[in-house]
Design a protein around this motif. Sequence first.
Motif, PDB file in Angstrom:
ATOM      1  N   LEU A 152      40.966 -15.521 -22.596  1.00  0.00           N
ATOM      2  CA  LEU A 152      40.215 -15.473 -21.344  1.00  0.00           C
ATOM      3  C   LEU A 152      41.190 -15.209 -20.208  1.00  0.00           C
ATOM      4  CD1 LEU A 152      37.776 -16.211 -19.389  1.00  0.00           C
ATOM      5  CD2 LEU A 152      38.583 -18.580 -19.595  1.00  0.00           C
ATOM      6  N   GLU A 153      40.933 -14.146 -19.443  1.00  0.00           N
ATOM      7  CA  GLU A 153      41.762 -13.840 -18.286  1.00  0.00           C
ATOM      8  C   GLU A 153      40.875 -13.841 -17.042  1.00  0.00           C
ATOM      9  OE1 GLU A 153      43.670 -10.111 -18.984  1.00  0.00           O
ATOM     10  OE2 GLU A 153      44.818 -10.816 -20.716  1.00  0.00           O
ATOM     11  N   ILE A 154      41.269 -14.611 -16.036  1.00  0.00           N
ATOM     12  CA  ILE A 154      40.534 -14.655 -14.771  1.00  0.00           C
ATOM     13  C   ILE A 154      41.515 -14.317 -13.650  1.00  0.00           C
ATOM     14  CG2 ILE A 154      38.968 -15.992 -13.318  1.00  0.00           C
ATOM     15  CD1 ILE A 154      38.706 -18.008 -15.609  1.00  0.00           C
ATOM     16  N   ARG A 155      41.173 -13.327 -12.841  1.00  0.00           N
ATOM     17  CA  ARG A 155      42.064 -12.902 -11.750  1.00  0.00           C
ATOM     18  C   ARG A 155      41.302 -12.835 -10.435  1.00  0.00           C
ATOM     19  NH1 ARG A 155      43.748  -9.915 -16.149  1.00  0.00           N
ATOM     20  NH2 ARG A 155      45.938 -10.250 -16.706  1.00  0.00           N
ATOM     21  N   ALA A 156      41.972 -13.286  -9.372  1.00  0.00           N
ATOM     22  CA  ALA A 156      41.381 -13.229  -8.035  1.00  0.00           C
ATOM     23  C   ALA A 156      41.280 -11.778  -7.588  1.00  0.00           C
ATOM     24  CB  ALA A 156      42.238 -14.022  -7.051  1.00  0.00           C
ATOM     25  N   GLY A 157      40.145 -11.439  -6.976  1.00  0.00           N
ATOM     26  CA  GLY A 157      39.945 -10.085  -6.458  1.00  0.00           C
ATOM     27  C   GLY A 157      39.832 -10.131  -4.950  1.00  0.00           C
ATOM     28  N   THR A 158      38.842  -9.459  -4.421  1.00  0.00           N
ATOM     29  CA  THR A 158      38.649  -9.429  -2.971  1.00  0.00           C
ATOM     30  C   THR A 158      38.202 -10.801  -2.470  1.00  0.00           C
ATOM     31  OG1 THR A 158      36.360  -8.711  -3.275  1.00  0.00           O
ATOM     32  CG2 THR A 158      38.029  -6.994  -2.946  1.00  0.00           C
ATOM     33  N   GLY A 159      38.651 -11.157  -1.264  1.00  0.00           N
ATOM     34  CA  GLY A 159      38.211 -12.423  -0.692  1.00  0.00           C
ATOM     35  C   GLY A 159      39.317 -13.380  -0.342  1.00  0.00           C
ATOM     36  N   GLY A 160      40.577 -12.997  -0.598  1.00  0.00           N
ATOM     37  CA  GLY A 160      41.706 -13.814  -0.190  1.00  0.00           C
ATOM     38  C   GLY A 160      41.731 -15.191  -0.830  1.00  0.00           C
ATOM     39  N   ASP A 161      41.948 -16.225   0.026  1.00  0.00           N
ATOM     40  CA  ASP A 161      42.087 -17.597  -0.476  1.00  0.00           C
ATOM     41  C   ASP A 161      40.843 -18.063  -1.218  1.00  0.00           C
ATOM     42  OD1 ASP A 161      44.555 -17.661   0.751  1.00  0.00           O
ATOM     43  OD2 ASP A 161      43.797 -18.588   2.589  1.00  0.00           O
ATOM     44  N   GLU A 162      39.676 -17.651  -0.742  1.00  0.00           N
ATOM     45  CA  GLU A 162      38.425 -18.069  -1.362  1.00  0.00           C
ATOM     46  C   GLU A 162      38.309 -17.539  -2.792  1.00  0.00           C
ATOM     47  OE1 GLU A 162      34.828 -20.182  -1.459  1.00  0.00           O
ATOM     48  OE2 GLU A 162      36.545 -20.258  -0.111  1.00  0.00           O
ATOM     49  N   ALA A 163      38.806 -16.328  -3.012  1.00  0.00           N
ATOM     50  CA  ALA A 163      38.796 -15.759  -4.364  1.00  0.00           C
ATOM     51  C   ALA A 163      39.687 -16.579  -5.290  1.00  0.00           C
ATOM     52  CB  ALA A 163      39.257 -14.303  -4.331  1.00  0.00           C
ATOM     53  N   GLY A 164      40.837 -17.027  -4.778  1.00  0.00           N
ATOM     54  CA  GLY A 164      41.736 -17.865  -5.573  1.00  0.00           C
ATOM     55  C   GLY A 164      41.105 -19.192  -5.953  1.00  0.00           C
ATOM     56  N   LEU A 165      40.358 -19.771  -5.025  1.00  0.00           N
ATOM     57  CA  LEU A 165      39.651 -21.019  -5.322  1.00  0.00           C
ATOM     58  C   LEU A 165      38.568 -20.808  -6.375  1.00  0.00           C
ATOM     59  CD1 LEU A 165      39.280 -22.406  -1.689  1.00  0.00           C
ATOM     60  CD2 LEU A 165      40.770 -23.322  -3.481  1.00  0.00           C
ATOM     61  N   PHE A 166      37.929 -19.635  -6.316  1.00  0.00           N
ATOM     62  CA  PHE A 166      36.854 -19.345  -7.271  1.00  0.00           C
ATOM     63  C   PHE A 166      37.409 -19.117  -8.677  1.00  0.00           C
ATOM     64  CE2 PHE A 166      33.302 -16.475  -8.835  1.00  0.00           C
ATOM     65  CZ  PHE A 166      32.415 -17.512  -9.007  1.00  0.00           C
ATOM     66  N   VAL A 167      38.644 -18.625  -8.774  1.00  0.00           N
ATOM     67  CA  VAL A 167      39.295 -18.522 -10.096  1.00  0.00           C
ATOM     68  C   VAL A 167      39.324 -19.902 -10.744  1.00  0.00           C
ATOM     69  CG1 VAL A 167      41.460 -18.088 -11.316  1.00  0.00           C
ATOM     70  CG2 VAL A 167      40.701 -16.494  -9.550  1.00  0.00           C
ATOM     71  N   GLY A 168      39.705 -20.913  -9.951  1.00  0.00           N
ATOM     72  CA  GLY A 168      39.729 -22.281 -10.470  1.00  0.00           C
ATOM     73  C   GLY A 168      38.353 -22.774 -10.859  1.00  0.00           C
ATOM     74  N   ASP A 169      37.334 -22.420 -10.067  1.00  0.00           N
ATOM     75  CA  ASP A 169      35.955 -22.824 -10.381  1.00  0.00           C
ATOM     76  C   ASP A 169      35.487 -22.218 -11.698  1.00  0.00           C
ATOM     77  OD1 ASP A 169      35.817 -24.256  -8.020  1.00  0.00           O
ATOM     78  OD2 ASP A 169      34.906 -22.613  -6.885  1.00  0.00           O
ATOM     79  N   LEU A 170      35.793 -20.935 -11.885  1.00  0.00           N
ATOM     80  CA  LEU A 170      35.374 -20.267 -13.120  1.00  0.00           C
ATOM     81  C   LEU A 170      36.117 -20.833 -14.328  1.00  0.00           C
ATOM     82  CD1 LEU A 170      35.068 -16.507 -12.042  1.00  0.00           C
ATOM     83  CD2 LEU A 170      33.224 -18.110 -12.552  1.00  0.00           C
ATOM     84  N   PHE A 171      37.393 -21.127 -14.145  1.00  0.00           N
ATOM     85  CA  PHE A 171      38.142 -21.710 -15.263  1.00  0.00           C
ATOM     86  C   PHE A 171      37.566 -23.067 -15.640  1.00  0.00           C
ATOM     87  CE2 PHE A 171      41.738 -24.232 -16.978  1.00  0.00           C
ATOM     88  CZ  PHE A 171      41.933 -23.495 -18.140  1.00  0.00           C
ATOM     89  N   ARG A 172      37.191 -23.864 -14.640  1.00  0.00           N
ATOM     90  CA  ARG A 172      36.568 -25.149 -14.924  1.00  0.00           C
ATOM     91  C   ARG A 172      35.238 -24.944 -15.647  1.00  0.00           C
ATOM     92  NH1 ARG A 172      32.646 -28.466 -13.221  1.00  0.00           N
ATOM     93  NH2 ARG A 172      32.993 -30.717 -13.456  1.00  0.00           N
ATOM     94  N   MET A 173      34.473 -23.923 -15.240  1.00  0.00           N
ATOM     95  CA  MET A 173      33.197 -23.627 -15.884  1.00  0.00           C
ATOM     96  C   MET A 173      33.400 -23.337 -17.373  1.00  0.00           C
ATOM     97  SD  MET A 173      30.496 -20.541 -14.989  1.00  0.00           S
ATOM     98  CE  MET A 173      31.501 -19.237 -15.744  1.00  0.00           C
ATOM     99  N   PHE A 174      34.384 -22.487 -17.684  1.00  0.00           N
ATOM    100  CA  PHE A 174      34.639 -22.151 -19.087  1.00  0.00           C
ATOM    101  C   PHE A 174      35.224 -23.350 -19.843  1.00  0.00           C
ATOM    102  CE2 PHE A 174      34.734 -17.708 -17.357  1.00  0.00           C
ATOM    103  CZ  PHE A 174      33.669 -17.239 -18.103  1.00  0.00           C
ATOM    104  N   SER A 175      35.964 -24.195 -19.140  1.00  0.00           N
ATOM    105  CA  SER A 175      36.508 -25.402 -19.774  1.00  0.00           C
ATOM    106  C   SER A 175      35.390 -26.377 -20.134  1.00  0.00           C
ATOM    107  CB  SER A 175      37.518 -26.083 -18.838  1.00  0.00           C
ATOM    108  OG  SER A 175      38.621 -25.243 -18.573  1.00  0.00           O
ATOM    109  N   ARG A 176      34.432 -26.575 -19.214  1.00  0.00           N
ATOM    110  CA  ARG A 176      33.303 -27.462 -19.481  1.00  0.00           C
ATOM    111  C   ARG A 176      32.420 -26.887 -20.593  1.00  0.00           C
ATOM    112  NH1 ARG A 176      32.173 -31.193 -19.853  1.00  0.00           N
ATOM    113  NH2 ARG A 176      30.258 -31.684 -18.711  1.00  0.00           N
TER     114      ARG A 176
END
Length: 363
Positions: free
Chosen positions: A115-139
């Motif tokens: 699983l690869e998740i990379r931040a795209g457009t959106g700056g800092d918010e995109a980076g935070l969403f990478v963490g959210d998605l990783f948590r989603m796949f972890s759960r």
Amino acid sequence: MLKSIIQRLELAEERFNFLEKEISQSEIINNQKIYTSYTKEYSDLKPLVEKHQEYKVILREIDDTKILIDDSDGEIRDLAKEELLKLNNLVVNLEKDLKKLLIPKNSDDEKDIFLEIRAGTGGDEAGLFVGDLFRMFSRLSERSKWKIEMISSREAEKGGYKEIVAKISGKQVFRYLQFESGVHRVQRVPETESQGRVHTSACSVVILPVIESLDEIEIDKSDLRVDTFRASGAGGQHVNKTDSAVRLTHIPSGIVVECQDGRSQHKNKAKAMILLQSKLMEKASDEQNTELDKKRKNMVGSGDRSEKIRTYNFPQNRVTDHRIDFTSHNLEAFLDGDMEDIFKALIEENQSRMLLKLENEAI
């Protein structure tokens, strides 16, 4: 049912009968490689053949019942018409089942995935969403009793991540996660937004099946550059004091992978090598299938990773998948790994597309 589909069913049954005889032969049993291959194919064909045999029995019963419709006894004729209606309905359902069983199985369905998740457009918010998605796949992995392990990560300057690479292992991981490749978009009000405006950010997700054997694709050592470095982390116990992290660069393709999860340089290199080979395998597969519309075009949507596949809208508590008619108004549960409904819908949609393709090829 189309004549060409019936021919496929008959050929499958012939092959099944051949395999049934072969796997009882001592010379086949003594050849472990052939025996394993034959028994697997036999097992895969068995549900199709049994369903086909059931289908043929019902067709014979229909023929027998049709004769009774012309009986001189009115009561027998009525019973025959009633029975014929039931049998015809049964045939319709059996034909649907047979067509589904004729859909070629994806050989990657049982494989583990990267699983690869990379931040795209959106700056800092995109980076935070990478963490959210990783948590989603972890759960999701916890719910599904899968194992998830971090391969590498790069933290963003203001929280979140620029990139996360992980491996997920378990039963039919690829079958369920294969459709997650693509762009995931989030719409929400950032904590730093003083005027309450909704911002849109995006992350890209890539799902790669893990190759089963290192022998599946060879890498010339002269084509490989190996770099070691100290693993980065949140600090404290997570920061290695030795150069245990490994970065591999495949010079001909330009593909770069790294692993910094473990404290052992040897183990990190082994994990990075499997990831590199999985990427090279996928690259070779994509190139091979370019003229045939590529493998992913048989999946839901075009499969292009630049394609926006899903939107997570926080103000409206909504998740929308843009490839199919799917919307959930329980965003919190979805991000907590409750994704069974979307997987079911995506798999059914893919089956429908494959059935249409099968029928079009048969015409």
